[in-house]
Write an enzyme that holds these catalytic residues in place. Structure first.
Site, PDB file in Angstrom:
ATOM      1  N   THR A 139       4.375   1.713   2.059  1.00 60.24           N
ATOM      2  CA  THR A 139       5.625   1.896   1.310  1.00 60.24           C
ATOM      3  C   THR A 139       6.465   3.003   1.933  1.00 60.24           C
ATOM      4  O   THR A 139       7.646   2.800   2.260  1.00 60.24           O
ATOM      5  CB  THR A 139       5.326   2.227  -0.169  1.00 60.24           C
ATOM      6  OG1 THR A 139       4.713   1.093  -0.777  1.00 60.24           O
ATOM      7  CG2 THR A 139       6.597   2.572  -0.934  1.00 60.24           C
ATOM      8  N   ALA A 140       5.869   4.181   2.122  1.00 61.12           N
ATOM      9  CA  ALA A 140       6.639   5.304   2.669  1.00 61.12           C
ATOM     10  C   ALA A 140       7.076   5.013   4.101  1.00 61.12           C
ATOM     11  O   ALA A 140       8.218   5.299   4.488  1.00 61.12           O
ATOM     12  CB  ALA A 140       5.789   6.575   2.619  1.00 61.12           C
ATOM     13  N   GLY A 164       0.834  -1.190   0.000  1.00 65.17           N
ATOM     14  CA  GLY A 164       0.000   0.000   0.000  1.00 65.17           C
ATOM     15  C   GLY A 164       0.874   1.248   0.000  1.00 65.17           C
ATOM     16  O   GLY A 164       2.078   1.193   0.265  1.00 65.17           O
ATOM     17  N   CYS A 165       0.247   2.402  -0.286  1.00 64.16           N
ATOM     18  CA  CYS A 165       1.016   3.649  -0.383  1.00 64.16           C
ATOM     19  C   CYS A 165       1.581   4.069   0.974  1.00 64.16           C
ATOM     20  O   CYS A 165       2.790   4.330   1.104  1.00 64.16           O
ATOM     21  CB  CYS A 165       0.154   4.751  -0.990  1.00 64.16           C
ATOM     22  SG  CYS A 165      -1.492   4.891  -0.260  1.00 64.16           S
ATOM     23  N   TYR A 166       0.750   4.100   2.019  1.00 61.48           N
ATOM     24  CA  TYR A 166       1.257   4.469   3.346  1.00 61.48           C
ATOM     25  C   TYR A 166       2.325   3.464   3.826  1.00 61.48           C
ATOM     26  O   TYR A 166       3.369   3.881   4.342  1.00 61.48           O
ATOM     27  CB  TYR A 166       0.122   4.517   4.368  1.00 61.48           C
ATOM     28  CG  TYR A 166      -0.812   5.706   4.303  1.00 61.48           C
ATOM     29  CD1 TYR A 166      -0.343   7.003   4.469  1.00 61.48           C
ATOM     30  CD2 TYR A 166      -2.185   5.526   4.159  1.00 61.48           C
ATOM     31  CE1 TYR A 166      -1.214   8.092   4.472  1.00 61.48           C
ATOM     32  CE2 TYR A 166      -3.066   6.606   4.164  1.00 61.48           C
ATOM     33  CZ  TYR A 166      -2.573   7.889   4.321  1.00 61.48           C
ATOM     34  OH  TYR A 166      -3.441   8.963   4.325  1.00 61.48           O
TER      35      TYR A 166
END
Ligand SMILES: NC(=O)c1ccc[n+]([C@@H]2O[C@H](COP(=O)([O-])OP(=O)(O)OC[C@H]3O[C@@H](n4cnc5c(N)ncnc54)[C@H](OP(=O)(O)O)[C@@H]3O)[C@@H](O)[C@H]2O)c1
Length: 359
Positions: free
Chosen positions: A163-164, A159-161
């Site tokens: 990943t970061a 997911g995007c969150y």
């Protein structure tokens, strides 16, 4: 045979499932610039029969493809590789059928991010659609799983969150720089495209503009994904408290990870920065800033880059690591193309933008 003929024979025919969503559209944009991939099939349920260009005029010539309703048999005959950008729950059964038909699949939804179907069920509130395939999938956080991705037939793109967050957190854990027993807090801000293209009141301009909106505090589905893979990839269990927020921008994501410096580690920001930079020494898309500098989302707009800043407060021994990504780039479609490159033995950077916009 000429070089061009060799190239044509080697071209990867890709299917994009869910091509009318933000992630599907970004996949089409990135793949249009990829020298080794041609998108031969794109799906939509509601807009089947329309041209991609009617949905995304920005794609120009890359929009010259007719959308089809999802039919695994059609996908199988038209493509060599599948990128699925479907809602969670919808991708599981389709992906299962395609993997069984022998097609490599990169799933950008959540259905193949957890090898343990019980963890998935707890996070998503329903049984895993294909528990037999869950354990087979490789978690596609490229910088920590290159070798496994290269051999995978099914990749679950993070997911995007997560990943970061994981890009900021994992070096702190693997290098023993923070104390996992103290837990970490993740404060993250995302542009509204992270919510998808589906029309919803809370995504309207007037609801998002001029405001910052915390939501699902401590209860977001990405929290168990972060905790599961932080432990799986570092070997160190860590409790995570996640505070997601929507901010008034279209794309971009900034995650700030707060932890406590481990005992015996000097509160030296430059030394921490060096350790984190060492972890990413061979990561072409990750940049670690000099100590005292912090990343901004606009630096990574439209790219597959992740920019990280690290610091420590001497008095409180509080460590902070921040990571900026484009939620549709490194947070979704960019990372998926990075996985595709590895799966096909191509240089990891092939076709991926690394240079952002300046204003
Ligand atoms: N947005 C992000 O920043 C982001 C980042 C990382 C991962 N993801 C994940 O990527 C996936 C796609 O996200 P998104 O933001 O692009 O969502 P979206 O904008 O809502 O797009 C969803 C796509 O799936 C299609 N679709 C919806 N229900 C379907 C069904 N039952 N069967 C077949 N197709 C269906 C839609 O097609 P039609 O409506 O045209 O029929 C559309 O093309 C999600 O799983 C999301 O969690 C999103």
């Amino acid at each position: 045979m000429s070089q061009n003929q060799t190239r044509a024979a080697d071209v990867i025919r890709a299917a994009v499932l869910g091509a009318t969503g933000y992630v599907g559209g970004e996949l089409l944009r990135l793949l249009a610039a990829h020298p080794d991939v041609r998108v031969t099939h794109a799906t939509s349920e509601r807009r089947a029969g329309q041209r991609v260009g009617e949905v995304f005029p920005a794609l120009g010539a890359a929009g010259d493809l007719t959308l089809e309703a999802l039919n695994p048999e059609r996908v199988r005959t038209q493509a060599d590789l599948v990128l699925a950008a479907l809602p969670h729950g919808a991708s599981g059964p389709v992906v299962g059928a395609l993997v069984e038909a022998g097609l490599p699949v990169i799933d950008l939804g959540a259905d193949h991010r957890f090898p343990d179907p019980e963890v998935y069920a707890a996070a998503y509130g329903h049984h895993h659609p294909r528990p037999d395939l869950a354990a087979q999938a490789v978690y596609g956080l490229v910088e920590f799983a290159r070798d496994r991705i290269a051999k995978a037939s099914l990749v679950g793109v993070p997911g995007c969150y997560p990943t970061a967050t994981l890009l900021a957190l994992l070096p702190l854990l693997t290098r023993g720089l923070i104390d996992p027993a103290d837990g970490v807090v993740v404060d993250a801000k995302s542009g509204i495209s992270g919510a998808g293209r589906e029309a919803r009141t809370e995504s309207l301009f007037a609801e998002v503009a001029d405001s910052v909106r915390p939501y699902k505090v401590g209860a977001h589905r990405h929290q168990p994904e972060m905790a599961f893979h932080a432990e799986a990839l570092s070997g160190r269990p860590v409790e995570i408290f996640f505070v997601p927020q929507v901010v008034p921008m279209s794309r971009g994501l900034l995650a700030a990870v707060y932890g406590r410096l481990a005992g015996g580690v000097a509160p030296d920001a430059e030394a921490l920065r060096t350790q984190v930079a060492e972890v990413y020494a061979n990561a072409p898309f990750v940049e670690v800033l000099p100590a005292g500098r912090w990343p901004e989302t606009r630096w990574v707009d439209g790219t597959n880059r992740a920019v990280i800043g690290v610091g420590v407060d001497e008095a409180t021994r509080r460590v902070v690591a921040m990571c900026a990504i484009d939620n549709l780039g490194k947070g979704a479609a960019g990372q998926a193309v990075q996985c595709l490159n590895l799966m096909r033995g191509l240089p990891e950077t092939t076709g991926l933008p690394a240079v952002g916009t300046v204003a």
